[in-house]
Design a protein around this motif. Structure first.
Motif, PDB file in Angstrom:
ATOM      1  N   ASP A   1       0.810  -1.215   0.000  1.00 57.22           N
ATOM      2  CA  ASP A   1       0.000   0.000   0.000  1.00 57.22           C
ATOM      3  C   ASP A   1       0.847   1.270   0.000  1.00 57.22           C
ATOM      4  O   ASP A   1       0.289   2.378   0.077  1.00 57.22           O
ATOM      5  N   GLY A   2       2.164   1.130  -0.063  1.00 57.07           N
ATOM      6  CA  GLY A   2       3.032   2.294  -0.185  1.00 57.07           C
ATOM      7  C   GLY A   2       3.709   2.748   1.087  1.00 57.07           C
ATOM      8  O   GLY A   2       4.401   3.770   1.081  1.00 57.07           O
ATOM      9  N   TYR A   3       3.550   2.018   2.177  1.00 55.80           N
ATOM     10  CA  TYR A   3       4.216   2.373   3.440  1.00 55.80           C
ATOM     11  C   TYR A   3       5.586   1.697   3.442  1.00 55.80           C
ATOM     12  O   TYR A   3       5.753   0.596   3.962  1.00 55.80           O
ATOM     13  N   ALA A   4       6.555   2.386   2.864  1.00 55.58           N
ATOM     14  CA  ALA A   4       7.834   1.774   2.508  1.00 55.58           C
ATOM     15  C   ALA A   4       8.919   1.957   3.548  1.00 55.58           C
ATOM     16  O   ALA A   4      10.063   1.566   3.321  1.00 55.58           O
ATOM     17  N   TRP A   5       8.595   2.573   4.693  1.00 54.16           N
ATOM     18  CA  TRP A   5       9.562   2.708   5.785  1.00 54.16           C
ATOM     19  C   TRP A   5       8.998   2.030   7.022  1.00 54.16           C
ATOM     20  O   TRP A   5       7.784   2.038   7.249  1.00 54.16           O
ATOM     21  N   VAL A   6       9.877   1.465   7.819  1.00 58.14           N
ATOM     22  CA  VAL A   6       9.443   0.729   8.997  1.00 58.14           C
ATOM     23  C   VAL A   6      10.104   1.305  10.243  1.00 58.14           C
ATOM     24  O   VAL A   6      11.294   1.627  10.242  1.00 58.14           O
TER      25      VAL A   6
ATOM     26  N   ARG B   1       2.330  -6.439  15.210  1.00 57.70           N
ATOM     27  CA  ARG B   1       3.027  -6.828  16.445  1.00 57.70           C
ATOM     28  C   ARG B   1       2.927  -8.330  16.643  1.00 57.70           C
ATOM     29  O   ARG B   1       1.862  -8.918  16.504  1.00 57.70           O
ATOM     30  N   TYR B   2       4.076  -8.932  16.950  1.00 57.69           N
ATOM     31  CA  TYR B   2       4.125 -10.336  17.341  1.00 57.69           C
ATOM     32  C   TYR B   2       4.878 -10.403  18.660  1.00 57.69           C
ATOM     33  O   TYR B   2       6.092 -10.201  18.704  1.00 57.69           O
ATOM     34  N   ALA B   3       4.132 -10.664  19.752  1.00 53.93           N
ATOM     35  CA  ALA B   3       4.716 -10.648  21.101  1.00 53.93           C
ATOM     36  C   ALA B   3       5.364  -9.286  21.332  1.00 53.93           C
ATOM     37  O   ALA B   3       4.704  -8.260  21.201  1.00 53.93           O
ATOM     38  N   ASP B   4       6.662  -9.248  21.641  1.00 56.76           N
ATOM     39  CA  ASP B   4       7.315  -7.965  21.914  1.00 56.76           C
ATOM     40  C   ASP B   4       8.035  -7.397  20.698  1.00 56.76           C
ATOM     41  O   ASP B   4       8.802  -6.444  20.821  1.00 56.76           O
ATOM     42  N   ASP B   5       7.801  -7.964  19.508  1.00 60.33           N
ATOM     43  CA  ASP B   5       8.343  -7.420  18.263  1.00 60.33           C
ATOM     44  C   ASP B   5       7.265  -6.580  17.590  1.00 60.33           C
ATOM     45  O   ASP B   5       6.215  -7.103  17.207  1.00 60.33           O
ATOM     46  N   CYS B   6       7.510  -5.288  17.444  1.00 59.10           N
ATOM     47  CA  CYS B   6       6.519  -4.373  16.891  1.00 59.10           C
ATOM     48  C   CYS B   6       7.134  -3.575  15.750  1.00 59.10           C
ATOM     49  O   CYS B   6       8.176  -2.933  15.925  1.00 59.10           O
ATOM     50  N   ASN B   7       6.482  -3.620  14.586  1.00 58.26           N
ATOM     51  CA  ASN B   7       6.899  -2.845  13.425  1.00 58.26           C
ATOM     52  C   ASN B   7       5.771  -1.897  13.024  1.00 58.26           C
ATOM     53  O   ASN B   7       4.632  -2.337  12.841  1.00 58.26           O
ATOM     54  N   ILE B   8       6.087  -0.619  12.896  1.00 56.00           N
ATOM     55  CA  ILE B   8       5.124   0.394  12.468  1.00 56.00           C
ATOM     56  C   ILE B   8       5.556   0.877  11.092  1.00 56.00           C
ATOM     57  O   ILE B   8       6.722   1.231  10.880  1.00 56.00           O
ATOM     58  N   TYR B   9       4.621   0.911  10.141  1.00 50.71           N
ATOM     59  CA  TYR B   9       4.945   1.225   8.753  1.00 50.71           C
ATOM     60  C   TYR B   9       4.456   2.629   8.409  1.00 50.71           C
ATOM     61  O   TYR B   9       3.299   2.981   8.658  1.00 50.71           O
TER      62      TYR B   9
END
Length: 496
Positions: free
Chosen positions: A191-196, A283-291
């Motif tokens: 969808d174009g959210y190319a940075w994490v 988010r998977y457990a304590d791993d969180c990625n925001i795009y």
């Protein structure tokens, strides 16, 4: 704000009506209640949490039915679940097999203790396991009877909390997995959210604040006996490998059946905040990625979310492992994602860390001085390869080249083991002749120069004798062939 002390407890004034409590049998002191804290002490703890009970009400009336009686009804099914997991004994040394011999009497006593509020969890055995990225991770192994109680509590709480979790949360939830998390992250990139914004929580399971967790549980659980039970589980002492018992003031020990659910309850507040802000995240457990769409936006999000986590949740963000970057530069659940700028499709690749782990594990499973039969080595290797591909098989077409070279590397290491088994050059030449190599070629290639076993394993004569078909006859699995057969969707071309 003025405070007054009563029975060695701190009671807030001017915010709500005084809480009417009875004098506890064993009053505690200080800010934290001890492991043997009474119901009244925990009751005060819930009322003084950041979010009081009156701040929000349960969304479903059925949640008010959650209580100790329901937990006792689940003890039998809880034991069956614990027995199916085949866990190790806790500090008391009691095994699942021993407990099953006295199961009816044990469950009867356990029900009585739970209903009367006299049940006290035992200590937890600390076990250290190596982390893939280096260092050690501490696991807590409770006694079998404590695991049964935790599992019963989990079976009661899970149906009440599962519908409240955010759809972007994928860890330890039914119908969700690492694969579903990667698929969701892939959609955000398309969808174009190319940075994490990659956020890593430092020692999350060791830093969970008990007061805040119990306060959130009290918003839905109305049975004080159950709340007291969970509080005692959180405060259970930890037996270190050297025998020293350490008190637990914060954290949720990994290893118990209830820990994953409690961790999701803690981090659901982060999920709701990110959702309220309108962020795209996984988010998977304590791993969180925001795009996000740009690096500048990522830096702003990183700063604001870090403040929320550290100030509101009282957790710690690992600054050395958290960063804003391109998805192909980050490691998410063992994968890295790459968006093709020309077509907008997203590749699912192995992260560099996962490739290094695979290579190191193959070396570990195929030592040159392997003393057992080659077939036994192949059997042990197959078990790992099958499990590895079941997890990483969702990678897209670019993984095929890596799988091809990994298969070739495995066969070469097995050839080196076979040459070691033959020992002398004379035996090596005779072995090659038995496998179809011409006599003159076998003797010449074996004695030509002073080649090491590893160098000889790549010789044309050895490769023509110990072929892929030869190892397939020993039962060796091919990662490339299994990927082609079991993951046809991952092989589709990404271009339109």
């Amino acid at each position: 704000m003025a405070r007054q002390k009563s029975e060695r407890r701190v009671v807030p004034q001017g915010r709500r009506k005084p809480v009417v409590t009875q004098a506890p049998e064993q009053p505690g002191g200080g800010k934290a209640a001890p492991v043997v804290a009474s119901t009244q002490q925990l009751e005060l703890l819930f009322e003084t949490a950041e979010r009081p009970q009156s701040e929000s009400k349960p969304e479903h009336e059925a949640e008010s039915a959650i209580g100790m009686e329901v937990v006792c009804e689940r003890l039998q099914s809880a034991f069956e679940k614990v027995a199916a997991n085949k866990g190790a004994p806790g500090p008391d040394g009691q095994s699942i097999a021993r407990m099953s011999r006295y199961l009816p009497a044990m469950l009867s006593k356990l029900r009585s203790a739970l209903l009367s509020g006299t049940y006290e969890p035992g200590t937890i055995r600390r076990v250290w396991i190596p982390k893939a990225a280096g260092g050690q991770r501490g696991l807590g192994i409770p006694n079998v009877v404590d695991r049964v109680v935790q599992e019963a509590v989990r079976q009661v709480l899970d149906p009440a909390y599962e519908p409240t979790f955010h759809e972007a949360s994928h860890g330890f939830r039914p119908g969700r997995s690492c694969h579903s998390a990667v698929a969701a992250a892939r959609e955000h990139l398309e969808d174009g959210y190319a940075w994490v914004v990659d956020i890593d929580l430092e020692k999350f399971f060791d830093r969970v604040n008990h007061q805040r967790l119990l306060g959130r549980l009290a918003q839905r659980i109305k049975d004080r006996r159950l709340l007291v039970l969970i509080g005692r589980m959180l405060k259970a002492g930890v037996v270190m490998p050297d025998g020293v018992v350490v008190a637990t003031e914060e954290g949720v020990p990994q290893g118990g059946p209830l820990s994953p659910l409690l961790s999701n309850i803690v981090l659901s507040e982060l999920d709701q905040e990110l959702g309220r802000r309108g962020h795209r995240f996984v988010r998977y457990a304590d791993d969180c990625n925001i795009y996000v769409r740009s690096e500048r936006a990522g830096q702003r999000v990183m700063a604001s979310v870090t403040r929320f986590i550290e100030k509101r949740l009282r957790l710690k963000v690992n600054a050395s492992k958290s960063a804003v970057g391109r998805p192909q530069e980050r490691h998410f659940l063992g994968f890295s994602l790459r968006r093709l700028p020309r077509f907008g499709a997203v590749e699912v690749l192995l992260s560099e860390r996962s490739q290094e782990r695979l290579a190191a594990k193959i070396v570990q499973l195929t030592p040159r001085w392997w003393g057992n039969s080659l077939r036994a080595c192949v059997k042990r290797l197959n078990a790992y390869l099958r499990g590895w591909l079941n997890f990483f098989g969702i990678c897209t077409r670019r993984i095929q080249r890596l799988l091809h070279f990994t298969d070739a590397h495995i066969r070469r290491r097995l050839r080196a083991i076979q040459l070691r088994h033959w020992k002398r050059k004379r035996s090596i030449a005779r072995g090659l002749i038995r496998l179809g190599v011409r006599r003159r070629t076998a003797w010449h290639r074996t004695y030509a120069g002073r080649k090491s076993t590893w160098a000889l394993s790549h010789d044309t004569a050895v490769e023509s004798a110990l072929t892929p078909a030869h190892f397939a006859g020993l039962g060796l699995l091919s990662l490339e062939e299994m990927w082609r057969t079991d993951f046809p969707i991952a092989q589709r071309r990404l271009e339109p």
